[in-house]
Design a protein around this motif. Sequence first.
Motif, PDB file in Angstrom:
ATOM      1  N   VAL A  55      34.630 -24.423   4.486  1.00 54.11           N
ATOM      2  CA  VAL A  55      33.718 -23.961   5.541  1.00 54.11           C
ATOM      3  C   VAL A  55      33.442 -25.068   6.568  1.00 54.11           C
ATOM      4  O   VAL A  55      33.549 -24.843   7.781  1.00 54.11           O
ATOM      5  CB  VAL A  55      32.393 -23.448   4.924  1.00 54.11           C
ATOM      6  N   LYS A  56      33.114 -26.263   6.085  1.00 53.89           N
ATOM      7  CA  LYS A  56      32.795 -27.344   7.020  1.00 53.89           C
ATOM      8  C   LYS A  56      34.029 -27.713   7.859  1.00 53.89           C
ATOM      9  O   LYS A  56      33.952 -27.890   9.074  1.00 53.89           O
ATOM     10  CB  LYS A  56      32.259 -28.566   6.245  1.00 53.89           C
ATOM     11  N   GLY A  57      35.166 -27.823   7.172  1.00 51.58           N
ATOM     12  CA  GLY A  57      36.412 -28.177   7.869  1.00 51.58           C
ATOM     13  C   GLY A  57      36.718 -27.178   8.979  1.00 51.58           C
ATOM     14  O   GLY A  57      37.063 -27.566  10.099  1.00 51.58           O
ATOM     15  N   VAL A  58      36.576 -25.889   8.692  1.00 53.00           N
ATOM     16  CA  VAL A  58      36.879 -24.864   9.704  1.00 53.00           C
ATOM     17  C   VAL A  58      35.836 -24.928  10.833  1.00 53.00           C
ATOM     18  O   VAL A  58      36.181 -24.885  12.016  1.00 53.00           O
ATOM     19  CB  VAL A  58      36.936 -23.448   9.062  1.00 53.00           C
ATOM     20  N   CYS A  59      34.551 -25.088  10.464  1.00 61.43           N
ATOM     21  CA  CYS A  59      33.496 -25.158  11.498  1.00 61.43           C
ATOM     22  C   CYS A  59      33.720 -26.358  12.420  1.00 61.43           C
ATOM     23  O   CYS A  59      33.470 -26.277  13.623  1.00 61.43           O
ATOM     24  CB  CYS A  59      32.111 -25.239  10.859  1.00 61.43           C
ATOM     25  N   ASP A  60      34.207 -27.455  11.852  1.00 64.63           N
ATOM     26  CA  ASP A  60      34.424 -28.667  12.657  1.00 64.63           C
ATOM     27  C   ASP A  60      35.470 -28.477  13.755  1.00 64.63           C
ATOM     28  O   ASP A  60      35.435 -29.170  14.763  1.00 64.63           O
ATOM     29  CB  ASP A  60      34.860 -29.843  11.760  1.00 64.63           C
ATOM     30  N   ILE A  61      36.425 -27.569  13.541  1.00 65.12           N
ATOM     31  CA  ILE A  61      37.463 -27.406  14.573  1.00 65.12           C
ATOM     32  C   ILE A  61      37.184 -26.213  15.504  1.00 65.12           C
ATOM     33  O   ILE A  61      37.904 -25.985  16.460  1.00 65.12           O
ATOM     34  CB  ILE A  61      38.889 -27.254  13.974  1.00 65.12           C
ATOM     35  N   LEU A  62      36.080 -25.481  15.210  1.00 67.35           N
ATOM     36  CA  LEU A  62      35.816 -24.254  15.976  1.00 67.35           C
ATOM     37  C   LEU A  62      35.700 -24.485  17.485  1.00 67.35           C
ATOM     38  O   LEU A  62      36.203 -23.688  18.278  1.00 67.35           O
ATOM     39  CB  LEU A  62      34.519 -23.597  15.480  1.00 67.35           C
ATOM     40  N   ASP A  63      35.033 -25.590  17.881  1.00 66.08           N
ATOM     41  CA  ASP A  63      34.847 -25.845  19.316  1.00 66.08           C
ATOM     42  C   ASP A  63      36.166 -26.130  20.026  1.00 66.08           C
ATOM     43  O   ASP A  63      36.252 -26.004  21.247  1.00 66.08           O
ATOM     44  CB  ASP A  63      33.888 -27.028  19.533  1.00 66.08           C
ATOM     45  N   ASP A  64      37.163 -26.533  19.261  1.00 63.70           N
ATOM     46  CA  ASP A  64      38.467 -26.835  19.876  1.00 63.70           C
ATOM     47  C   ASP A  64      39.399 -25.625  19.870  1.00 63.70           C
ATOM     48  O   ASP A  64      40.587 -25.747  20.158  1.00 63.70           O
ATOM     49  CB  ASP A  64      39.173 -27.980  19.120  1.00 63.70           C
ATOM     50  N   ILE A  65      38.855 -24.497  19.449  1.00 65.32           N
ATOM     51  CA  ILE A  65      39.704 -23.300  19.400  1.00 65.32           C
ATOM     52  C   ILE A  65      39.369 -22.392  20.576  1.00 65.32           C
ATOM     53  O   ILE A  65      38.231 -21.946  20.723  1.00 65.32           O
ATOM     54  CB  ILE A  65      39.515 -22.542  18.063  1.00 65.32           C
ATOM     55  N   ASP A  66      40.387 -22.136  21.378  1.00 64.43           N
ATOM     56  CA  ASP A  66      40.188 -21.226  22.502  1.00 64.43           C
ATOM     57  C   ASP A  66      41.127 -20.037  22.303  1.00 64.43           C
ATOM     58  O   ASP A  66      42.347 -20.205  22.226  1.00 64.43           O
ATOM     59  CB  ASP A  66      40.500 -21.969  23.816  1.00 64.43           C
ATOM     60  N   ILE A  67      40.529 -18.868  22.172  1.00 64.49           N
ATOM     61  CA  ILE A  67      41.337 -17.670  21.940  1.00 64.49           C
ATOM     62  C   ILE A  67      41.243 -16.757  23.144  1.00 64.49           C
ATOM     63  O   ILE A  67      40.159 -16.536  23.688  1.00 64.49           O
ATOM     64  CB  ILE A  67      40.856 -16.941  20.666  1.00 64.49           C
ATOM     65  N   ASP A  68      42.374 -16.230  23.549  1.00 58.23           N
ATOM     66  CA  ASP A  68      42.360 -15.289  24.668  1.00 58.23           C
ATOM     67  C   ASP A  68      43.314 -14.137  24.337  1.00 58.23           C
ATOM     68  O   ASP A  68      44.306 -14.327  23.642  1.00 58.23           O
ATOM     69  CB  ASP A  68      42.807 -16.002  25.954  1.00 58.23           C
ATOM     70  N   ILE A  69      42.939 -12.971  24.816  1.00 57.22           N
ATOM     71  CA  ILE A  69      43.773 -11.793  24.589  1.00 57.22           C
ATOM     72  C   ILE A  69      44.274 -11.315  25.947  1.00 57.22           C
ATOM     73  O   ILE A  69      43.477 -11.142  26.869  1.00 57.22           O
ATOM     74  CB  ILE A  69      42.918 -10.653  23.966  1.00 57.22           C
ATOM     75  N   GLN A  70      45.552 -11.123  26.039  1.00 60.56           N
ATOM     76  CA  GLN A  70      46.106 -10.552  27.267  1.00 60.56           C
ATOM     77  C   GLN A  70      46.940  -9.330  26.885  1.00 60.56           C
ATOM     78  O   GLN A  70      47.237  -9.142  25.713  1.00 60.56           O
ATOM     79  CB  GLN A  70      46.970 -11.587  27.983  1.00 60.56           C
ATOM     80  N   HIS A  71      47.290  -8.546  27.874  1.00 61.13           N
ATOM     81  CA  HIS A  71      48.085  -7.354  27.577  1.00 61.13           C
ATOM     82  C   HIS A  71      49.330  -7.324  28.437  1.00 61.13           C
ATOM     83  O   HIS A  71      49.245  -7.565  29.637  1.00 61.13           O
ATOM     84  CB  HIS A  71      47.239  -6.095  27.801  1.00 61.13           C
ATOM     85  N   ASP A  72      50.477  -7.081  27.799  1.00 56.84           N
ATOM     86  CA  ASP A  72      51.688  -6.865  28.587  1.00 56.84           C
ATOM     87  C   ASP A  72      52.279  -5.516  28.167  1.00 56.84           C
ATOM     88  O   ASP A  72      51.629  -4.764  27.439  1.00 56.84           O
ATOM     89  CB  ASP A  72      52.688  -8.036  28.449  1.00 56.84           C
ATOM     90  N   THR A  73      53.493  -5.233  28.610  1.00 55.95           N
ATOM     91  CA  THR A  73      54.043  -3.896  28.343  1.00 55.95           C
ATOM     92  C   THR A  73      54.250  -3.646  26.843  1.00 55.95           C
ATOM     93  O   THR A  73      54.280  -2.501  26.401  1.00 55.95           O
ATOM     94  CB  THR A  73      55.395  -3.714  29.079  1.00 55.95           C
ATOM     95  N   ASN A  74      54.373  -4.717  26.035  1.00 55.41           N
ATOM     96  CA  ASN A  74      54.557  -4.532  24.588  1.00 55.41           C
ATOM     97  C   ASN A  74      53.230  -4.439  23.838  1.00 55.41           C
ATOM     98  O   ASN A  74      53.212  -4.301  22.622  1.00 55.41           O
ATOM     99  CB  ASN A  74      55.359  -5.700  24.004  1.00 55.41           C
ATOM    100  N   GLY A  75      52.129  -4.582  24.545  1.00 53.11           N
ATOM    101  CA  GLY A  75      50.831  -4.494  23.882  1.00 53.11           C
ATOM    102  C   GLY A  75      50.058  -5.794  24.004  1.00 53.11           C
ATOM    103  O   GLY A  75      50.187  -6.526  24.991  1.00 53.11           O
ATOM    104  N   GLN A  76      49.277  -6.084  22.931  1.00 48.29           N
ATOM    105  CA  GLN A  76      48.393  -7.248  22.973  1.00 48.29           C
ATOM    106  C   GLN A  76      49.141  -8.570  22.735  1.00 48.29           C
ATOM    107  O   GLN A  76      49.975  -8.672  21.838  1.00 48.29           O
ATOM    108  CB  GLN A  76      47.339  -7.060  21.879  1.00 48.29           C
TER     109      GLN A  76
END
Length: 223
Positions: A55-76
């Motif tokens: 839990v701590k290890g994952v929380c420590d890297i959370l701020d460095d994680i940037d997730i984005d969703i885009q859509h193209d003709t094949n989907g997400q």
Amino acid sequence: MSTVKIAIDGPAGAGKSTIAKEIAKKLGFTYIDTGAMYRAVALRAIESGIDTKDVKGVCDILDDIDIDIQHDTNGQVILLNGRDVTLDIRTPEVSKGASDVAVIPQVRMKLVELQRKLASNRNIIMDGRDIGTFVLPDADIKIFLTASVEERARRRYEEMKEKGYTCSFEDIKKDIKYRDENDSNRAFAPLRVADDAIILDTTGNDLEQSINTVQKLIKERLK
Ligand code: DC
């Protein structure tokens, strides 16, 4: 003009994403696969050498994680810190890791914020575990899709084989049981049926039958 929100929840391998994707295409809605976001966090942890249960290890890297969703003709398309990880997140290791990181409230809050942002101002169909109960409690339609463990494992096995992964049916069944248990028993926003959800058990149905049933249901509700 108000927008329409459709929530599809259910356990692993119930056919949520295949069905939701198809319905989104038919209705001209945006499809959002929230499981892909938990998978991206798990992938980042694995690539950083962090145990997905730490839990701590994952929380420590959370701020460095940037997730984005885009859509193209094949989907997400899912972007992790700008990198397309759409295919990388589909391995059995990431599946299990996603269920582990999904237990962590800090991970959930970060992703739920993004999910709500993506859902605003457009017609969407979103699938996951807590969409109807937590992410979009005011969704216009809530569907809980399920099927027997045996059938879900069989579907997942066929899907993996088709994608060229070598795996055993028994391992897949074990993974599905592990995730059912983990996803349903976590303290924060667990997998459960929303009070106002329609339950659809697709055991014994082929994909086309399930798509037709869901589509009919949505049409009736949107009348
Ligand atoms: O839908 P999926 O198999 O891609 O999801 C991967 C894991 O992510 C799943 O085991 C539980 C978690 N998850 C979640 O907790 N909440 C969601 N809304 C979506 C997925």
